[in-house]
Design a protein around this motif. Structure first.
Motif, PDB file in Angstrom:
ATOM      1  N   GLN A   9       0.799  -1.062   0.145  1.00 21.48           N
ATOM      2  CA  GLN A   9       0.094  -0.286   0.075  1.00 21.48           C
ATOM      3  C   GLN A   9       0.877   1.224  -0.049  1.00 21.48           C
ATOM      4  O   GLN A   9       0.399   2.168  -0.471  1.00 21.48           O
ATOM      5  CB  GLN A   9      -0.953  -0.082   1.269  1.00 21.48           C
ATOM      6  N   GLN A  78     -22.539  12.676  -3.841  1.00 20.41           N
ATOM      7  CA  GLN A  78     -22.190  11.125  -4.187  1.00 20.41           C
ATOM      8  C   GLN A  78     -21.316  11.183  -5.684  1.00 20.41           C
ATOM      9  O   GLN A  78     -20.428  10.431  -5.807  1.00 20.41           O
ATOM     10  CB  GLN A  78     -23.446  10.275  -4.187  1.00 20.41           C
ATOM     11  N   ARG A  81     -17.760  11.820  -4.828  1.00 22.17           N
ATOM     12  CA  ARG A  81     -17.176  10.666  -4.246  1.00 22.17           C
ATOM     13  C   ARG A  81     -16.773   9.470  -5.282  1.00 22.17           C
ATOM     14  O   ARG A  81     -15.846   8.951  -5.325  1.00 22.17           O
ATOM     15  CB  ARG A  81     -17.996  10.036  -3.122  1.00 22.17           C
ATOM     16  N   GLU A  82     -17.756   9.453  -6.071  1.00 17.56           N
ATOM     17  CA  GLU A  82     -17.821   8.311  -7.368  1.00 17.56           C
ATOM     18  C   GLU A  82     -16.417   8.745  -8.036  1.00 17.56           C
ATOM     19  O   GLU A  82     -15.749   8.005  -8.770  1.00 17.56           O
ATOM     20  CB  GLU A  82     -18.861   8.310  -8.129  1.00 17.56           C
ATOM     21  N   GLN A  84     -13.994  10.713  -7.401  1.00 13.58           N
ATOM     22  CA  GLN A  84     -12.675  10.457  -6.710  1.00 13.58           C
ATOM     23  C   GLN A  84     -12.059   9.085  -6.719  1.00 13.58           C
ATOM     24  O   GLN A  84     -10.967   8.928  -6.776  1.00 13.58           O
ATOM     25  CB  GLN A  84     -13.027  10.808  -5.100  1.00 13.58           C
ATOM     26  N   THR A  85     -12.991   8.157  -6.665  1.00 14.65           N
ATOM     27  CA  THR A  85     -12.500   6.929  -6.715  1.00 14.65           C
ATOM     28  C   THR A  85     -12.692   5.911  -7.882  1.00 14.65           C
ATOM     29  O   THR A  85     -12.081   4.833  -8.071  1.00 14.65           O
ATOM     30  CB  THR A  85     -13.539   5.942  -5.704  1.00 14.65           C
ATOM     31  N   ASN A  86     -13.362   6.505  -9.018  1.00 16.49           N
ATOM     32  CA  ASN A  86     -13.498   5.723 -10.187  1.00 16.49           C
ATOM     33  C   ASN A  86     -12.399   6.172 -11.201  1.00 16.49           C
ATOM     34  O   ASN A  86     -12.645   7.315 -11.955  1.00 16.49           O
ATOM     35  CB  ASN A  86     -15.136   6.016 -10.760  1.00 16.49           C
ATOM     36  N   LEU A  87     -11.593   5.301 -11.781  1.00 15.50           N
ATOM     37  CA  LEU A  87     -10.543   5.795 -12.888  1.00 15.50           C
ATOM     38  C   LEU A  87     -11.068   5.990 -14.111  1.00 15.50           C
ATOM     39  O   LEU A  87     -10.694   6.990 -14.336  1.00 15.50           O
ATOM     40  CB  LEU A  87      -9.415   4.519 -12.839  1.00 15.50           C
ATOM     41  N   ARG A  90     -12.348   9.604 -13.859  1.00 13.85           N
ATOM     42  CA  ARG A  90     -11.268  10.669 -13.678  1.00 13.85           C
ATOM     43  C   ARG A  90     -10.626  10.629 -15.499  1.00 13.85           C
ATOM     44  O   ARG A  90     -10.310  11.676 -15.796  1.00 13.85           O
ATOM     45  CB  ARG A  90     -10.114  10.067 -12.903  1.00 13.85           C
ATOM     46  N   LEU A  97      -4.435  11.000 -11.601  1.00  8.32           N
ATOM     47  CA  LEU A  97      -4.432  10.342 -10.068  1.00  8.32           C
ATOM     48  C   LEU A  97      -4.608  11.401  -8.920  1.00  8.32           C
ATOM     49  O   LEU A  97      -5.283  11.114  -7.972  1.00  8.32           O
ATOM     50  CB  LEU A  97      -3.654   9.271  -9.949  1.00  8.32           C
ATOM     51  N   SER A  98      -3.847  12.175  -8.995  1.00 12.34           N
ATOM     52  CA  SER A  98      -3.383  13.093  -7.975  1.00 12.34           C
ATOM     53  C   SER A  98      -4.235  14.458  -8.037  1.00 12.34           C
ATOM     54  O   SER A  98      -4.168  15.261  -7.223  1.00 12.34           O
ATOM     55  CB  SER A  98      -2.064  13.274  -7.811  1.00 12.34           C
TER      56      SER A  98
END
Length: 190
Positions: A9, A78, A81-82, A84-87, A90, A97-98
């Protein structure tokens, strides 16, 4: 001997977001055929050119709202949040990614204030649909779905078909209702 993945990690890896989104992902197909560059021209008159800090790219804001509409995400919080986490999200938005994802309050403020009393949303979504039709991504076929819009009936020989018309105004009304409910829940002014 057992090996733990916990240490991985904290590893640094050189990756490309382009390589992480599957080649057959729906957003790749949309990105290939739909040219979103027209959005800048549609909203330029709503932004100050020489005053204040630079705005978040309207293309990113509208693409985020498109994602919410396309994937049925009924809350800007929501949606944030989606993304932020879904490649794939993005990648579609052009965020690394950053990179920071636009805050839900920014999306809400623009939608409820900057674009208030305009037809910008409808104009943009109409143009997207026209482009999709021209590339045969959307057709005039009937779509039948099992949803709350259809009256349930167990009799196979007796049923009622209803066609439901839904537009971007309904989606925006849902977003407004979610914001109002959240403000009411937290005791803030409507």
């Amino acid at each position: 001997m057992l090996r733990s993945n916990r240490d991985k990690q904290q590893n640094y890896e050189l990756v490309s977001i382009e390589d992480l989104v599957p080649a057959d992902h729906m957003l790749r197909k949309i990105d290939k055929y739909i040219d979103f560059s027209f959005i800048d021209e549609k909203v330029r008159h709503l932004y100050s050119q020489d005053n204040g800090r630079p705005a978040i790219d309207p293309l990113v804001l509208f693409k985020m709202i498109f994602l919410g509409y396309f994937y049925g995400i009924r809350s800007e919080r929501q949606l944030e949040r989606e993304v932020q986490t879904n490649l794939a999200y993005r990648w579609f938005l052009g965020l690394g990614l950053s990179d920071r994802v636009p805050d839900h309050t920014t999306i809400s403020w623009n939608r409820r204030t900057r674009f208030k009393d305009t037809t910008v949303f409808q104009d943009i979504f109409d143009e997207i649909v026209l482009q999709a039709i021209s590339h045969r991504m959307v057709g005039g076929r009937v779509l039948v779905s099992d949803s709350t819009h259809l009256k349930a009936n167990a009799n196979k020989h007796k049923f009622t078909r209803e066609q439901v018309k839904q537009n971007t105004r309904d989606y925006l009304d849902d977003l407004n209702a979610a914001v109002e409910a959240e403000r009411k829940e937290k005791g803030k002014k409507l």
